[in-house]
Scaffold this active site. Structure first.
Site, mmCIF file in Angstrom:
data_model
loop_
_atom_site.group_PDB
_atom_site.id
_atom_site.type_symbol
_atom_site.label_atom_id
_atom_site.label_comp_id
_atom_site.label_asym_id
_atom_site.label_seq_id
_atom_site.Cartn_x
_atom_site.Cartn_y
_atom_site.Cartn_z
ATOM 1 N N LEU A 512 0.819 -1.217 0.000
ATOM 2 C CA LEU A 512 0.000 0.000 0.000
ATOM 3 C C LEU A 512 0.849 1.262 0.000
ATOM 4 O O LEU A 512 0.412 2.310 -0.455
ATOM 5 C CB LEU A 512 -0.911 0.016 1.234
ATOM 6 N N ASP A 631 2.112 14.247 15.251
ATOM 7 C CA ASP A 631 2.360 14.104 13.810
ATOM 8 C C ASP A 631 1.039 14.044 13.044
ATOM 9 O O ASP A 631 0.853 13.213 12.157
ATOM 10 C CB ASP A 631 3.194 12.857 13.534
#
Length: 823
Positions: A512, A631
């Site tokens: 992916l 993040d």
């Protein structure tokens, strides 16, 4: 101020005359005697100056009400209304206390439209406004200051103030409960109530009319079994249950803090608000909090888990009552026992842990019984379906039994144990072991020793495995102890062969993407379940520390807007995390792609913004730890098949203790463009660092443009600067992606932009908390004006070209990228 009785009679006869008398501050008093009146534009101020009693007009209404509000808060905040159901339409009003000790409110014709229900007669009564906000009637010469003939605290409206009792007097049947206003313009009792239900073991219930909406669960000696109520720095609380009364109350720990609980009429939730002088009212918490808080959402014997998909499941050994309805997402019919009870003897109990205890309206309780006595009594009563400890405090016990079906159960981190009656055939080895106890003490000892040996064997095996991975020695940089970390690591373990088979030996066509952690693969387990596998790379820019973080911080987080960690695989040098697979991958693939962005209309974008905000609120406030993500960015927001956003990648996350607000690090990690100024420059991070990242993300979702690398022909600002300039010029709508501009949603778009600009303000103190953000996004109230955003400096042409060259999107491999750069 004193007015004679003759003056009062004259007032009643001259009803066409509007009497306006303003009391100067020097004349202000905290009481009314039988020779004093209170008219419109006059006020009674409490002795400490905290509250004010007078007449007011709510919202845009022209009706007049007698109420109490905060004295020191500029925005009038009414906390109690006398004549809620009898509004006045004329300024000629008077509040007077009569000699028997009754407060009366007269209209312009001299008719009493509201009265206190004082029954005791006294010769010298006074009405006094206390500094708690309590309006009382008492004998002027009574030495006991709390010997009240009547008090407003016994008749609350929509506001629960410190010192109030919420509950019932079991002798007089006085019911102190909250009822919402009908609207901001009408304080009459609305549809929502929050009151004590004393059928069975007492419990609070939030209702919309006659319909139950929420239940915090029964009191267990420490808290309500299904609520997030915990010791905190703002208020202390207690629950009192005696022969005379049952009630809940709270007191503020700091007298300078202003805090109140309100039953909100527009959305039907209980909210706690605290006041900040420069920011106004700030939402501290609210209930119900999520879909699993909705009353009986999973039906009888169904249990709700907000982190599961679907969120409803049957208790173990139970099956859906109507499978077809269950499969279609209708769980209201609930579950039934796989093997029905016959009540012929031989039944036993199965223990379920970590649950909010069921509705107690059909329950029986005893405060002195032991748990074993409770079990025996329930076993001998065919109507008893389950039992639990009444009081979970150390050294306490008590018995709580349910005499009917179990309704409104959810899984919670701080939930309780409950023992549910089951047919003997469903108990398996448990039943045989119980029979063995009765038959032979020797056999019991043998079985116990065998179980202990097996437990020690498997514990040592797991201990050695965890030591090899280094997870158990996570280090002292986090606020949780090693012990709690070990408790958090109870994750399902996947065999390496299973993952290899599921990913077709980590084939390229199943890949992916790849980020700082390592490659991510799609896999399909043998039963057909799709998974996403994050494989720690030997060349990873992150590594073992981030792997530990991911396990520790997300293993027990349960929220529909957080990605779900299914387990891990640790074998030899292989370290992998297995997640639920989300078919729409990451947000950045949509919003920054010219073609795919057209699939995101405004309702979908706002749904994503709202979901991210609620996920962050859970991390910052409602989870067991206060977690800073550090993040947050578009590539770390994953989307399921319904485009529901889920925050992912907790490799950089940090947790804070209850008393911590910020921390400092020498290693600044994250992604430039999303980092707050104080973090990028000084290494200081807090919940407000995530708020800044959220604001950047909202502007990117609204505009379809990246913050870093943003270009415009008229200036060299980043996206934050561009949005700020347009907002100042009254052209904020120009920020919106041209593909979604629609006049129907203009106000919602403008509101989202303003909220985003509030989040990205330069100073962390100016940024709102995520609880305030969720509230601002969810209603139409006025918003504060934002200040200049962080990093609002125009870049030079050279800086701009360097920035754009570094941030040009390259491929889908960005879905999990985390950029690590030194300070």
């Amino acid at each position: 101020m004193r007015i004679s009785t003759d003056s009062f009679s004259m007032f009643l006869s001259l009803t066409s005359v509007i009497v306006i008398l303003i009391i100067s501050e020097a004349e202000a008093t905290d009481r009314i005697t039988t020779t004093q009146f209170l008219r419109e534009n006059e006020t009674i101020v409490s002795s400490g100056g905290s509250f004010e009693l007078g007449f007011f007009r709510p919202g845009s209404s022209q009706n007049l009400y007698l109420g109490i509000w905060y004295k020191k808060i500029t925005a009038r905040t009414v906390v109690w209304v006398a004549n809620r159901e009898a509004p006045l339409t004329n300024q000629s009003v008077i509040l007077k206390i009569s000699s028997p000790g009754i407060l009366n409110l007269y209209n312009e014709t001299g008719f009493i439209i509201w009265s206190s229900n004082t029954s005791t007669r006294v010769e010298d009564p006074i009405a006094q406004l206390l500094d708690s906000g309590n309006l009382v009637v008492r004998e002027a010469n009574d030495d006991n200051p709390e010997n009240f003939l009547w008090q407003s605290f016994d008749y609350p409206g929509n506001t629960f103030l410190p010192g109030m009792k919420l509950g019932k007097n079991l002798i007089t049947d006085l019911d102190r409960y909250l009822s919402s206003w009908k609207s901001n313009d009408d304080p009459a009792p609305g549809d929502y109530t929050y009151r004590m239900d004393t059928r069975g073991y007492p419990q609070f219930v939030l209702r919309n009319g006659a319909i139950e909406k929420f239940r915090p669960g029964p009191w267990n000696g420490l808290t309500f079994s299904g609520s997030s109520l915990k010791p905190n720095m703002i208020f202390n609380y207690s629950f009192v249950f005696s022969k005379e009364e049952v009630y809940y109350t709270y007191e503020l720990t700091n007298s300078s803090v202003i805090s109140r609980r309100v039953l909100n009429q527009s959305v039907g939730v209980m909210q706690r608000w605290t006041w900040a002088d420069h920011r106004g009212w700030i939402l501290y918490s609210e209930i119900p909090m999520d879909n699993c808080d909705i009353y009986a959402s999973c039906g009888e014997y169904g249990s709700c888990n907000i982190g599961n998909t679907p969120q409803c499941g049957c208790l173990d050994k139970f099956v859906p009552r109507h499978q077809n309805n269950w499969d279609s997402g209708d769980w209201s019919s609930g579950c039934i026992r796989r093997v029905p009870l016959a009540c012929r003897g031989g039944e036993g109990f199965m223990k379920y842990s970590g649950l909010k205890l069921p509705d107690t309206r059909n329950s029986w309780f005893n405060t002195s019984m032991t748990l074993e006595e409770c079990r025996k009594m329930c076993l001998g009563n065919c109507s008893c379906m389950a039992y639990a400890r009444l009081d979970i405090r150390k050294g306490a016990s008590g018995c709580l039994m349910w005499l009917g079906s179990l309704v409104d159960i959810r899984e919670t981190e701080d939930g309780q144990d409950i023992y549910v009656k089951m047919a003997s055939s469903e108990l398996g080895s448990q039943g045989k072991r119980r029979e063995a106890i009765i038959v032979s003490l020797t056999l019991v000892i043998g079985v116990s020793l065998l179980c202990l040996s097996l437990t020690l064997y498997f514990w040592k095996k797991k201990h050695r495995q965890l030591e090899r991975t280094g997870i158990m020695s996570h280090g002292s940089s986090h606020t949780e102890t090693s012990k709690s970390h070990k408790e958090d690591l109870q994750l399902p373990s996947f065999d390496l062969a299973t993952i290899v088979d599921a990913t077709d030996n980590f084939s390229l066509h199943n890949k992916l993407g790849e980020g700082g952690f390592g490659p991510v693969y799609k896999g399909v387990l043998e039963g057909g379940q799709e998974i996403a596998v994050k494989r720690l790379s030997s060349s990873s820019r992150q590594g073992l520390d981030e792997f530990k973080n991911e396990v520790i911080y997300i293993a027990k987080l349960q929220h529909r807007n957080l990605v779900k960690l299914l387990g891990c695989c640790i074998q030899g040098e292989e370290k992998m995390l297995i997640y639920e697979y989300l078919s729409n991958k990451s947000l950045d693939l949509f919003i920054f792609d010219e073609t795919l962005s057209k699939l995101l209309d405004w309702p979908k974008r706002f749904h994503i913004i709202d979901g991210i905000s609620r996920g962050l609120l859970y991390l910052h406030q409602d989870s067991r730890l206060r977690i800073i993500h550090r993040d947050l960015k578009a590539s770390n927001i994953l989307l399921d098949i319904d485009m529901t956003p889920k925050i992912s990648d907790f490799g950089m996350a940090r947790s804070f203790g209850a008393n911590e607000t910020e921390a400092n690090t020498n290693r600044v990690v994250g992604t430039y463009g999303y980092m707050s100024p104080e973090y990028a420059v000084d290494g200081i991070f807090s919940v407000k660092s995530d708020v800044f990242s959220f604001g950047v993300l909202v502007l990117e979702i609204v505009s379809g443009k990246r913050n870093r690398g943003f270009s415009h022909s008229n200036h060299f600002h980043n996206l934050l600067g561009h949005a700020w300039k347009l907002y100042q010029e009254g052209r904020a709508l120009e920020v919106v992606d041209a593909a979604v501009v629609n006049s129907i949603y203009v106000s919602e778009m403008l509101r989202s932009i303003q909220v985003a600009l509030l989040c990205v303000q330069q100073s962390p103190e100016d940024r709102p908390s995520m609880s305030s953000v969720v509230l601002m996004l969810g209603n139409d109230g006025a918003l504060p004006q934002p200040k200049e955003p962080g990093f609002f400096t125009e870049r030079t042409v050279v800086e701009f070209e360097y920035s754009t060259s570094r941030d040009t999107p390259s491929s889908v491999n960005e879905i999990t990228i985390t950029v690590l750069e030194a300070r």
